[in-house]
Scaffold this motif. Structure first.
Motif, PDB file in Angstrom:
ATOM      1  N   HIS A 138       0.852  -1.189   0.000  1.00 54.83           N
ATOM      2  CA  HIS A 138       0.000   0.000   0.000  1.00 54.83           C
ATOM      3  C   HIS A 138       0.890   1.241   0.000  1.00 54.83           C
ATOM      4  CE1 HIS A 138      -3.797  -1.932   0.271  1.00 54.83           C
ATOM      5  NE2 HIS A 138      -3.589  -2.475   1.464  1.00 54.83           N
ATOM      6  N   ASP A 139       0.572   2.199  -0.875  1.00 54.97           N
ATOM      7  CA  ASP A 139       1.404   3.395  -0.989  1.00 54.97           C
ATOM      8  C   ASP A 139       1.377   4.245   0.274  1.00 54.97           C
ATOM      9  OD1 ASP A 139       2.141   2.675  -3.528  1.00 54.97           O
ATOM     10  OD2 ASP A 139       0.532   3.826  -4.498  1.00 54.97           O
ATOM     11  N   VAL A 140       0.267   4.266   0.990  1.00 56.49           N
ATOM     12  CA  VAL A 140       0.187   5.065   2.216  1.00 56.49           C
ATOM     13  C   VAL A 140       1.198   4.546   3.239  1.00 56.49           C
ATOM     14  CG1 VAL A 140      -1.288   5.751   4.136  1.00 56.49           C
ATOM     15  CG2 VAL A 140      -2.219   5.648   1.814  1.00 56.49           C
ATOM     16  N   ILE A 141       1.247   3.231   3.400  1.00 56.18           N
ATOM     17  CA  ILE A 141       2.189   2.633   4.342  1.00 56.18           C
ATOM     18  C   ILE A 141       3.620   2.924   3.897  1.00 56.18           C
ATOM     19  CG2 ILE A 141       2.964   0.456   5.347  1.00 56.18           C
ATOM     20  CD1 ILE A 141       0.154  -0.607   4.937  1.00 56.18           C
ATOM     21  N   ARG A 142       3.855   2.774   2.612  1.00 58.57           N
ATOM     22  CA  ARG A 142       5.203   3.018   2.077  1.00 58.57           C
ATOM     23  C   ARG A 142       5.686   4.427   2.386  1.00 58.57           C
ATOM     24  NH1 ARG A 142       6.852   5.658  -2.293  1.00 58.57           N
ATOM     25  NH2 ARG A 142       8.797   5.045  -3.320  1.00 58.57           N
ATOM     26  N   ASP A 143       4.828   5.416   2.162  1.00 58.84           N
ATOM     27  CA  ASP A 143       5.240   6.806   2.361  1.00 58.84           C
ATOM     28  C   ASP A 143       5.537   7.113   3.818  1.00 58.84           C
ATOM     29  OD1 ASP A 143       4.968   7.202  -0.319  1.00 58.84           O
ATOM     30  OD2 ASP A 143       2.961   8.085  -0.189  1.00 58.84           O
ATOM     31  N   VAL A 144       4.720   6.582   4.739  1.00 59.39           N
ATOM     32  CA  VAL A 144       4.951   6.843   6.157  1.00 59.39           C
ATOM     33  C   VAL A 144       6.271   6.230   6.611  1.00 59.39           C
ATOM     34  CG1 VAL A 144       4.101   6.397   8.493  1.00 59.39           C
ATOM     35  CG2 VAL A 144       2.520   7.094   6.690  1.00 59.39           C
ATOM     36  N   LEU A 145       6.526   5.006   6.189  1.00 57.42           N
ATOM     37  CA  LEU A 145       7.741   4.329   6.620  1.00 57.42           C
ATOM     38  C   LEU A 145       8.996   4.954   6.018  1.00 57.42           C
ATOM     39  CD1 LEU A 145       6.541   0.626   6.562  1.00 57.42           C
ATOM     40  CD2 LEU A 145       6.929   2.078   8.545  1.00 57.42           C
ATOM     41  N   ARG A 146       8.898   5.487   4.831  1.00 55.58           N
ATOM     42  CA  ARG A 146      10.050   6.187   4.238  1.00 55.58           C
ATOM     43  C   ARG A 146      10.463   7.372   5.105  1.00 55.58           C
ATOM     44  NH1 ARG A 146      11.756   5.657  -0.988  1.00 55.58           N
ATOM     45  NH2 ARG A 146      12.265   7.867  -1.037  1.00 55.58           N
ATOM     46  N   ARG A 147       9.477   8.120   5.578  1.00 54.20           N
ATOM     47  CA  ARG A 147       9.797   9.270   6.427  1.00 54.20           C
ATOM     48  C   ARG A 147      10.263   8.826   7.808  1.00 54.20           C
ATOM     49  NH1 ARG A 147       4.890  11.016   4.014  1.00 54.20           N
ATOM     50  NH2 ARG A 147       3.744  10.541   5.923  1.00 54.20           N
ATOM     51  N   ARG A 148       9.822   7.674   8.251  1.00 54.30           N
ATOM     52  CA  ARG A 148      10.088   7.225   9.614  1.00 54.30           C
ATOM     53  C   ARG A 148      11.551   6.824   9.815  1.00 54.30           C
ATOM     54  NH1 ARG A 148       7.505   7.288  14.650  1.00 54.30           N
ATOM     55  NH2 ARG A 148       8.338   5.588  15.913  1.00 54.30           N
ATOM     56  N   ASP A 149      12.135   6.113   8.850  1.00 54.06           N
ATOM     57  CA  ASP A 149      13.478   5.574   9.053  1.00 54.06           C
ATOM     58  C   ASP A 149      14.294   5.660   7.758  1.00 54.06           C
ATOM     59  OD1 ASP A 149      15.718   4.297   9.933  1.00 54.06           O
ATOM     60  OD2 ASP A 149      14.623   2.675  10.928  1.00 54.06           O
ATOM     61  N   PRO A 150      14.762   6.843   7.380  1.00 54.49           N
ATOM     62  CA  PRO A 150      15.477   7.013   6.113  1.00 54.49           C
ATOM     63  C   PRO A 150      16.782   6.221   6.045  1.00 54.49           C
ATOM     64  CG  PRO A 150      15.593   9.013   7.429  1.00 54.49           C
ATOM     65  CD  PRO A 150      14.593   8.135   8.086  1.00 54.49           C
ATOM     66  N   GLU A 151      17.471   6.045   7.162  1.00 54.19           N
ATOM     67  CA  GLU A 151      18.732   5.306   7.132  1.00 54.19           C
ATOM     68  C   GLU A 151      18.491   3.830   6.816  1.00 54.19           C
ATOM     69  OE1 GLU A 151      22.599   4.124   7.152  1.00 54.19           O
ATOM     70  OE2 GLU A 151      21.692   6.096   6.909  1.00 54.19           O
ATOM     71  N   ALA A 152      17.437   3.262   7.371  1.00 53.12           N
ATOM     72  CA  ALA A 152      17.115   1.881   7.046  1.00 53.12           C
ATOM     73  C   ALA A 152      16.785   1.731   5.567  1.00 53.12           C
ATOM     74  CB  ALA A 152      15.940   1.411   7.898  1.00 53.12           C
ATOM     75  N   VAL A 153      16.127   2.736   5.014  1.00 56.15           N
ATOM     76  CA  VAL A 153      15.803   2.714   3.588  1.00 56.15           C
ATOM     77  C   VAL A 153      17.079   2.753   2.760  1.00 56.15           C
ATOM     78  CG1 VAL A 153      14.671   3.960   1.725  1.00 56.15           C
ATOM     79  CG2 VAL A 153      13.547   3.744   3.934  1.00 56.15           C
ATOM     80  N   ARG A 154      18.000   3.639   3.138  1.00 55.65           N
ATOM     81  CA  ARG A 154      19.268   3.739   2.395  1.00 55.65           C
ATOM     82  C   ARG A 154      20.008   2.409   2.436  1.00 55.65           C
ATOM     83  NH1 ARG A 154      24.300   3.858   2.542  1.00 55.65           N
ATOM     84  NH2 ARG A 154      24.345   3.428   4.772  1.00 55.65           N
ATOM     85  N   GLN A 155      20.051   1.779   3.602  1.00 49.76           N
ATOM     86  CA  GLN A 155      20.744   0.503   3.729  1.00 49.76           C
ATOM     87  C   GLN A 155      20.077  -0.569   2.862  1.00 49.76           C
ATOM     88  OE1 GLN A 155      20.979  -0.540   7.845  1.00 49.76           O
ATOM     89  NE2 GLN A 155      22.249   1.228   8.411  1.00 49.76           N
ATOM     90  N   ALA A 156      18.760  -0.528   2.793  1.00 44.17           N
ATOM     91  CA  ALA A 156      18.056  -1.509   1.960  1.00 44.17           C
ATOM     92  C   ALA A 156      18.406  -1.340   0.493  1.00 44.17           C
ATOM     93  CB  ALA A 156      16.558  -1.379   2.170  1.00 44.17           C
ATOM     94  N   HIS A 157      18.456  -0.108   0.030  1.00 45.85           N
ATOM     95  CA  HIS A 157      18.865   0.155  -1.352  1.00 45.85           C
ATOM     96  C   HIS A 157      20.255  -0.413  -1.600  1.00 45.85           C
ATOM     97  CE1 HIS A 157      15.574   2.601  -2.830  1.00 45.85           C
ATOM     98  NE2 HIS A 157      15.631   3.395  -1.760  1.00 45.85           N
TER      99      HIS A 157
END
Length: 894
Positions: free
Chosen positions: A114-133
């Protein structure tokens, strides 16, 4: 206890942020999360070793849900690489997420969050997102074998991931790798090959948006502009090399793109490669080019608000496009399993339905919001039955014109709703139909008449107006409903006054020298201008004013579709843009009021180009000019610097003296001119005036010259007295002496190659051989330097390779389907180049008769010539001169 995740979560975005904050907090604490309608399930999982955790906690969840673009379908194999688990384990974890209603899609191949969940989590933990990439990139880099990211397209790798490489590089903040990848020509070619021209636009957008520091980089700006103006040239290629040479030729015109691209020659090896920017840069008023069709665009229609454009094509499909955003086109296959074409379109005034007319005698109704066919009415089972359609102003019926009848098809659009033929003469076919709320119904006929019905009186007899011209091609109501503009199969526009049923204005072809016949027309939505497109690829814009003595139309502007026949024009409602469909599978969008740049290229097309034996270049154009350069040149010179006036009308052909000192030219004025090439001066006008001169040749020993119309005329060059006249019985399009001087080859309109035998002194023996093989007129002939190869090109779209000794065909080389206008063989005889009317240069290996590549340009090509001792090739066409070379196998400068 964590809050329950409602099953309709995706439909309640307002509650999303608070809910997800609680959800993440619960996940971090390892709590169990109940779901409405499901038993409570824990967010911990059997996934181990992911980011150093033993469970599916906050970091892992945030990393996974954010590391893909919005609305991306994520294959299970990508998740397995990210998590460091088997694909089976990844599938099991996705089942758990689906139980929490966190997935918008879950199928056999993968999932979508779900895009809503995706957007909230992106703002919540940007470092975890970077590591995942970063983790995902590292997992896929192993598949490239140490090469660049383009290697993902290799067998056994993961081509689908190629589309998202730069997205993940940006997400990992890998700016150096992002820049290196985006400027890697190998990567760009693979992206376009997989995903079409829009892939380059996506790469440019990512480069801008992901990195504000690099957002103003001119490379990305130029790359995006290239796609907007030239996407049609990058679509429909059959080989990667075809795409590569064409993309490279477009990149050369953009300074920063050209400077930063690397690994180009590795991709271009062996192809026909541009060495300089081509002269066919996009018109500065061109806003963008829309691609996707595989056939000509016959019909265009805007939604009333101007936000959606529908195009109908010869490929049997509709493409429904939102022109101001990047959403993919919706495609409706109208033809189905057949091979019919869309020939007319009408959008109902209430914008609920599209009516489509085909060339198979069908009317199709389409729901434009759901992109599906709702009704199909078959009016005729015969092929080539063109149906013209137009909705009535109340949206309750479709006017259908087929053959000699016009009918109304009423709601509910079943077979019983088809009314009887409307009154009026039925002795000729209907060719165009248009409604206007106040003006009524106008129908154009094949005999040049227009029939008018008042809106409330379609059952009454019509009012007929004779335009005085040939078959009506198109007509359109002025927005005020009092005037109808009409074009026929001519260079004339006629304006009819509805009230008086008389012709009140006419724009004659004599006011437009050199014009071809019109194919389409329309009024702008304001009614201040009338637009018409012709079969030579030009759109004319006339300013409209009302004068006391009647309507006045003044030519205000022109737009060029590069010599490609204009099939449809549609002005965008309430905007200053116009959409133009043509014989190409593309739609051009121009901005009417933009005057930032004129059309690129020459004002007159280049008809013929020819290198001399010493490396001097000569060319002739449709304006009768001859251009001869100084000695040997590097880059192509400015035309105006070397051009002189030569002929009245087109300069058609040239021939060099064997030592390169003198030159012969022939043109539409029938004159045969002898030139001092160094001084660019006429030495002599030969005595015989030809009726139609398109061919000239000089013998290898320099003793004889030949020119032709329907006769071949031979001159002895010492005295320039006409010695022999050889009747051909057909127009001669090209001449060429054999390298040993024993024969003179004539390419004729009779579909035969005619071989004139000559004695040792160069005189005709009287023997003429006929070599059949072409299915249409033979347009060009060329010998290899050693005399081992003889090639002819024809309007049938073929190049034939002959055995010069026996006259037997060795090979038939198929082109792109359009007429071949010129052919040239390299000095060593290993390569052959031919050019087509549709703007394609084709390269073959003469030894194997294998086609190597095709290079597309934006416009017609009419001539080609190899350099006498280099791999350079010059092409001539509607925009000017094109410099190319046959690329060697030399390694690229990395």
């Amino acid at each position: 206890m964590a809050p329950a995740v409602p099953t309709d979560f995706v439909d309640r975005p307002a509650e999303g942020t608070d809910l997800l904050r609680s959800l993440l907090a619960a996940a971090a604490a390892g709590e169990r999360v109940p779901t409405e309608g499901h038993s409570a399930v824990g967010l911990t999982s059997s996934v181990t070793g992911v980011h150093g955790t033993g469970g599916f906690g906050k970091t892992t969840l945030a990393a996974w849900v954010c590391h893909h673009p919005e609305d991306q379908h994520i294959p299970f194999r990508w998740l397995a690489r990210l998590w460091g688990v088997t694909e089976l384990t990844a599938r099991r974890e996705c089942v758990r997420l689906e139980e929490h209603s966190l997935l918008a899609q879950h199928d056999r191949e993968g999932v979508r969050l779900h895009d809503v969940i995706r957007d909230v989590l992106r703002r919540r933990d940007p470092e975890a997102v970077r590591q995942a990439h970063q983790t995902l990139l590292e997992g896929h880099a192993a598949l490239c074998g140490g090469a660049g990211w383009h290697a993902l397209a290799a067998p056994g790798a993961d081509p689908a991931f190629l589309d998202n490489v730069t997205y993940h590089l940006a997400g990992a903040l890998a700016s150096t790798d992002l820049h290196h990848t985006t400027t890697d020509f190998r990567f760009l070619v693979e992206r376009v090959w997989r995903s079409g021209p829009a892939a380059l636009e996506a790469e440019a957008a990512r480069y801008h948006s992901m990195f504000p520091v690099l957002g103003m980089d001119r490379f990305a700006m130029e790359l995006g502009a290239l796609v907007h103006g030239e996407a049609h040239l990058l679509a429909g290629h059959e080989r990667r090399l075809d795409l590569a040479v064409t993309l490279h030729s477009r990149c050369l015109a953009w300074k920063e793109v050209r400077r930063q691209l690397h690994h180009t020659r590795e991709v271009l090896r062996g192809g026909l490669v541009a060495t300089e920017p081509f002269p066919d840069d996009p018109d500065g008023r061109l806003w963008r080019v829309l691609t996707g069709h595989t056939g000509p665009v016959h019909a265009l229609c805007w939604r009333a608000d101007g936000r959606v454009l529908v195009s109908g094509s010869g490929d049997g499909t509709l493409r429904i496009r939102r022109v101001d955003d990047e959403r993919p086109d919706a495609v409706v296959d109208v033809a189905g399993e057949g091979d019919g074409a869309v020939v007319s379109l009408s959008w109902s005034p209430d914008v609920s339905t599209l009516a489509v007319g085909t060339d198979r005698g069908e009317v199709v109704l389409v729901d434009p919001s759901e992109h599906r066919i709702t009704r199909r009415l078959v009016l005729s089972d015969e092929d080539q039955q063109r149906v013209m359609v137009a909705f009535t102003p109340d949206s309750r019926a479709v006017t259908v014109a087929l053959g000699q009848e016009v009918r109304l098809w009423h709601e509910p659009y079943d077979e019983t709703g088809l009314g009887p033929p409307l009154p009026g003469p039925r002795d000729t076919s209907c060719t165009a139909v248009r409604w206007h709320e106040r003006g009524g119904l106008a129908v154009g006929l094949a005999d040049g008449r227009v029939h008018l019905w008042e809106r409330a009186a379609t059952e009454a007899e019509t009012t007929a107006v004779d335009t005085g011209g040939p078959s009506v091609q198109a007509l359109d109501w002025h927005p005020d409903g009092d005037l109808v503009a009409v074009i026929g199969h001519s260079a004339t526009v006629t304006v009819i006054d509805r009230r008086s049923a008389t012709v009140v204005a006419r724009i004659s072809g004599q006011a437009r020298p050199g014009a071809a016949w019109f194919q389409s027309l329309c009024w702008t939505s304001s009614g201040n201008a009338l637009l018409a497109g012709d079969n030579d690829g030009t759109v004319f814009v006339w300013k409209f004013t009302r004068q006391p003595d009647g309507p006045c139309l003044e030519l205000e502007d022109t737009f060029s579709a590069r010599g490609v026949q204009v099939r449809a024009i549609a002005p965008q409602p309430n905007e200053d843009r116009i959409a133009v469909g043509s014989r190409q599978p593309a739609v051009r969008l121009w901005i009417l009021d933009r005057h930032s740049a004129p059309d690129a290229g020459l004002a007159e097309r280049v008809n013929t180009v020819l290198w001399s034996p010493t490396g001097v270049l000569a060319a002739g154009n449709a304006g009768g000019q001859l251009m001869v350069t100084d000695s040997e040149i590097g880059e192509l010179p400015a035309w105006s610097r070397y051009a002189v006036r030569a002929h009245d009308g087109d300069l058609r052909a040239m021939a060099w003296e064997p030592d390169g000192g003198r030159l012969l030219s022939v043109g539409d004025d029938g004159r045969v001119l002898l030139w001092d090439a160094g001084r660019r001066q006429v030495i002599r006008t030969l005595a015989r005036r030809l009726t139609y001169a398109a061919a000239v040749a000089w013998s290898p020993d320099g003793r004889w010259a030949a020119a032709a119309d329907t006769d071949v005329v031979l001159w002895e060059t010492e005295t320039w007295e006409r010695v022999h006249t050889i009747p051909m019985g057909a127009s001669v399009n090209a001449l060429s002496f054999a390298p040993d001087g024993s024969r003179l080859i004539a390419a004729t309109s009779s579909m035969e190659v005619r071989v004139i035998h000559l004695d040792p002194a160069g005189r005709p023996t009287g023997r003429i051989d006929l070599w059949p093989g072409h299915r249409s007129s033979v347009s060009a002939v060329c010998w290899s330097h050693d005399g081992r190869h003889l090639a002819t090109a024809g309007y049938d779209g073929q190049v034939l390779l002959w055995d010069p000794t026996t006259g037997r065909l060795r090979h038939v080389l198929e082109g792109d389907g359009s007429a071949m206008w010129s052919v040239a063989v390299s000095r060593d005889g290993t390569s052959l180049v031919a050019v087509s009317m549709d703007g394609t240069a084709l390269l073959w290996d003469t030894g194997t008769a294998v086609e190597v590549c095709r290079l597309k340009v934006d416009g017609h090509l009419s001539s080609c010539s190899f350099h006498p001792y280099e791999d350079r090739v010059v092409l001539g066409g509607s925009a000017g001169l094109y410099a190319c070379e046959v690329s060697s196998d030399a390694a690229d400068d990395q």
